[in-house]
Write a protein that holds these residues in place. Structure first.
Motif, PDB file in Angstrom:
ATOM      1  N   ALA A 286       0.831  -1.211   0.000  1.00  0.00           N
ATOM      2  CA  ALA A 286       0.000   0.000   0.000  1.00  0.00           C
ATOM      3  C   ALA A 286       0.860   1.254   0.000  1.00  0.00           C
ATOM      4  N   LEU A 287       1.927   1.257   0.801  1.00  0.00           N
ATOM      5  CA  LEU A 287       2.792   2.432   0.881  1.00  0.00           C
ATOM      6  C   LEU A 287       3.532   2.688  -0.429  1.00  0.00           C
ATOM      7  N   LEU A 288       3.812   1.620  -1.169  1.00  0.00           N
ATOM      8  CA  LEU A 288       4.563   1.761  -2.412  1.00  0.00           C
ATOM      9  C   LEU A 288       3.675   2.009  -3.629  1.00  0.00           C
ATOM     10  N   GLU A 289       2.381   2.176  -3.405  1.00  0.00           N
ATOM     11  CA  GLU A 289       1.511   2.574  -4.519  1.00  0.00           C
ATOM     12  C   GLU A 289       1.927   3.964  -4.993  1.00  0.00           C
ATOM     13  N   PRO A 290       1.823   4.243  -6.291  1.00  0.00           N
ATOM     14  CA  PRO A 290       2.280   5.545  -6.813  1.00  0.00           C
ATOM     15  C   PRO A 290       1.553   6.718  -6.151  1.00  0.00           C
ATOM     16  N   GLY A 291       2.316   7.762  -5.857  1.00  0.00           N
ATOM     17  CA  GLY A 291       1.746   9.020  -5.399  1.00  0.00           C
ATOM     18  C   GLY A 291       1.609   9.192  -3.911  1.00  0.00           C
ATOM     19  N   TRP A 292       1.932   8.154  -3.105  1.00  0.00           N
ATOM     20  CA  TRP A 292       1.752   8.304  -1.665  1.00  0.00           C
ATOM     21  C   TRP A 292       3.013   8.801  -0.981  1.00  0.00           C
ATOM     22  N   VAL A 293       4.097   8.071  -1.135  1.00  0.00           N
ATOM     23  CA  VAL A 293       5.340   8.446  -0.449  1.00  0.00           C
ATOM     24  C   VAL A 293       6.107   9.454  -1.304  1.00  0.00           C
ATOM     25  N   THR A 294       6.311  10.641  -0.741  1.00  0.00           N
ATOM     26  CA  THR A 294       7.053  11.699  -1.441  1.00  0.00           C
ATOM     27  C   THR A 294       8.240  12.190  -0.628  1.00  0.00           C
ATOM     28  N   ASP A 295       8.416  11.662   0.568  1.00  0.00           N
ATOM     29  CA  ASP A 295       9.473  12.091   1.473  1.00  0.00           C
ATOM     30  C   ASP A 295      10.682  11.166   1.332  1.00  0.00           C
ATOM     31  N   GLN A 296      11.871  11.767   1.215  1.00  0.00           N
ATOM     32  CA  GLN A 296      13.087  10.970   1.039  1.00  0.00           C
ATOM     33  C   GLN A 296      13.336  10.043   2.217  1.00  0.00           C
ATOM     34  N   GLU A 297      13.068  10.522   3.427  1.00  0.00           N
ATOM     35  CA  GLU A 297      13.311   9.693   4.606  1.00  0.00           C
ATOM     36  C   GLU A 297      12.373   8.484   4.629  1.00  0.00           C
ATOM     37  N   HIS A 298      11.104   8.700   4.284  1.00  0.00           N
ATOM     38  CA  HIS A 298      10.167   7.576   4.213  1.00  0.00           C
ATOM     39  C   HIS A 298      10.617   6.574   3.151  1.00  0.00           C
ATOM     40  N   ALA A 299      11.052   7.088   2.007  1.00  0.00           N
ATOM     41  CA  ALA A 299      11.526   6.196   0.940  1.00  0.00           C
ATOM     42  C   ALA A 299      12.741   5.401   1.406  1.00  0.00           C
ATOM     43  N   ARG A 300      13.609   6.044   2.183  1.00  0.00           N
ATOM     44  CA  ARG A 300      14.806   5.353   2.676  1.00  0.00           C
ATOM     45  C   ARG A 300      14.423   4.220   3.630  1.00  0.00           C
ATOM     46  N   VAL A 301      13.461   4.480   4.524  1.00  0.00           N
ATOM     47  CA  VAL A 301      13.015   3.451   5.473  1.00  0.00           C
ATOM     48  C   VAL A 301      12.403   2.266   4.725  1.00  0.00           C
ATOM     49  N   LEU A 302      11.567   2.545   3.744  1.00  0.00           N
ATOM     50  CA  LEU A 302      10.930   1.471   2.981  1.00  0.00           C
ATOM     51  C   LEU A 302      11.966   0.682   2.177  1.00  0.00           C
ATOM     52  N   ALA A 303      12.936   1.389   1.607  1.00  0.00           N
ATOM     53  CA  ALA A 303      13.984   0.706   0.846  1.00  0.00           C
ATOM     54  C   ALA A 303      14.778  -0.227   1.749  1.00  0.00           C
ATOM     55  N   ARG A 304      15.082   0.238   2.937  1.00  0.00           N
ATOM     56  CA  ARG A 304      15.832  -0.599   3.883  1.00  0.00           C
ATOM     57  C   ARG A 304      15.026  -1.835   4.271  1.00  0.00           C
ATOM     58  N   ALA A 305      13.715  -1.659   4.453  1.00  0.00           N
ATOM     59  CA  ALA A 305      12.874  -2.800   4.833  1.00  0.00           C
ATOM     60  C   ALA A 305      12.818  -3.840   3.725  1.00  0.00           C
ATOM     61  N   VAL A 306      12.596  -3.372   2.485  1.00  0.00           N
ATOM     62  CA  VAL A 306      12.420  -4.293   1.357  1.00  0.00           C
ATOM     63  C   VAL A 306      13.736  -4.938   0.956  1.00  0.00           C
ATOM     64  N   ARG A 307      14.797  -4.144   0.924  1.00  0.00           N
ATOM     65  CA  ARG A 307      16.062  -4.633   0.361  1.00  0.00           C
ATOM     66  C   ARG A 307      16.979  -5.284   1.389  1.00  0.00           C
ATOM     67  N   LYS A 308      16.767  -4.995   2.675  1.00  0.00           N
ATOM     68  CA  LYS A 308      17.702  -5.517   3.668  1.00  0.00           C
ATOM     69  C   LYS A 308      17.004  -6.212   4.833  1.00  0.00           C
ATOM     70  N   ASP A 309      16.112  -5.493   5.527  1.00  0.00           N
ATOM     71  CA  ASP A 309      15.614  -5.994   6.806  1.00  0.00           C
ATOM     72  C   ASP A 309      14.779  -7.267   6.677  1.00  0.00           C
ATOM     73  N   VAL A 310      13.804  -7.259   5.765  1.00  0.00           N
ATOM     74  CA  VAL A 310      12.953  -8.450   5.625  1.00  0.00           C
ATOM     75  C   VAL A 310      13.755  -9.652   5.110  1.00  0.00           C
ATOM     76  N   PRO A 311      14.533  -9.504   4.027  1.00  0.00           N
ATOM     77  CA  PRO A 311      15.307 -10.668   3.567  1.00  0.00           C
ATOM     78  C   PRO A 311      16.268 -11.185   4.629  1.00  0.00           C
ATOM     79  N   GLU A 312      16.903 -10.262   5.361  1.00  0.00           N
ATOM     80  CA  GLU A 312      17.863 -10.699   6.383  1.00  0.00           C
ATOM     81  C   GLU A 312      17.163 -11.423   7.523  1.00  0.00           C
ATOM     82  N   ALA A 313      15.986 -10.922   7.934  1.00  0.00           N
ATOM     83  CA  ALA A 313      15.247 -11.564   9.021  1.00  0.00           C
ATOM     84  C   ALA A 313      14.849 -12.982   8.634  1.00  0.00           C
ATOM     85  N   VAL A 314      14.344 -13.156   7.413  1.00  0.00           N
ATOM     86  CA  VAL A 314      13.896 -14.481   6.977  1.00  0.00           C
ATOM     87  C   VAL A 314      15.083 -15.415   6.765  1.00  0.00           C
ATOM     88  N   ASP A 315      16.165 -14.894   6.207  1.00  0.00           N
ATOM     89  CA  ASP A 315      17.345 -15.734   5.989  1.00  0.00           C
ATOM     90  C   ASP A 315      17.949 -16.169   7.322  1.00  0.00           C
TER      91      ASP A 315
END
Length: 200
Positions: free
Chosen positions: A110-139
């Motif tokens: 939902a957060l990554l739907e177009p037009g919602w997130v416009t803040d760089q800090e929010h984008a950074r948090v989401l990028a960290r979750a998708v690219r690092k935190d979730v994969p690392e937790a599951v691995d």
């Protein structure tokens, strides 16, 4: 200021504010010399005024580097989330952890739907979750679960996974809350504008 010769330090200085303001002050010194006020010391006056002008000149403004557009980052993140989903579909998770992961995945989508997130800090948090935190937790869960079978008696790895996914979900909820508050404020502001315009 011109930047046509970025590799030539001499030309960069010639075109710099320091040199231009110094030259202007030096010309003023020549004007003083023509009036006869400087006398025999006119070279010292001209050089001194040039140096003073160069010293008081404001520093050159270094242009900001081009930063990636948030919309482009979010579009890339959506593709990365699809890749992550493909990876997660191959992992066997216990029901509680699977439920937390489903909640987190839904919120991330939902957060990554177009037009919602416009803040760089929010984008950074989401990028960290998708690219690092979730994969690392599951691995980490997968690896620890394997060792738990070999050496039983340690704390079940799914407990840590559930806590990690819960913390990530809470982090994303905070972003969603800030977006909701921003939209609510926007709505209230528009209501006041319409009512004031109508004389209510």
């Amino acid at each position: 200021m011109a930047t046509s010769r970025p590799g030539n330090p001499v030309m960069r200085y010639v075109e710099s504010r320091k040199n231009l303001i110094g030259c202007a002050c030096g010309l003023a010194g020549l004007g003083v010399t023509l009036t006869g006020a400087a006398g025999a010391l006119w070279p010292v006056v001209v050089v001194g005024l040039y140096g003073a002008g160069a010293l008081i000149a404001p520093p050159e403004r270094i242009p900001l580097p081009p930063l990636p557009d948030v919309d482009d980052q979010i579009e890339e993140l959506r593709a990365d989330l699809d890749t992550l989903r493909g990876y997660l579909a191959q992992i066997e998770l216990p029901p509680a952890a699977h439920g937390r992961l489903t909640e987190l995945d839904t919120l991330l989508g939902a957060l990554l739907e177009p037009g919602w997130v416009t803040d760089q800090e929010h984008a950074r948090v989401l990028a960290r979750a998708v690219r690092k935190d979730v994969p690392e937790a599951v691995d980490a869960y997968e690896r620890t679960r394997w060792w738990s079978r070999v050496v039983p008696g340690s704390e079940p790895p799914e407990r840590h996974l559930e806590r990690q996914l819960g913390a990530l979900h809470d982090e994303c909820v905070r972003i969603a809350d800030s977006l909701r508050e921003a939209e609510a404020l926007r709505q209230e502001t528009h209501t006041r504008y319409l009512e004031d315009r109508g004389g209510h």
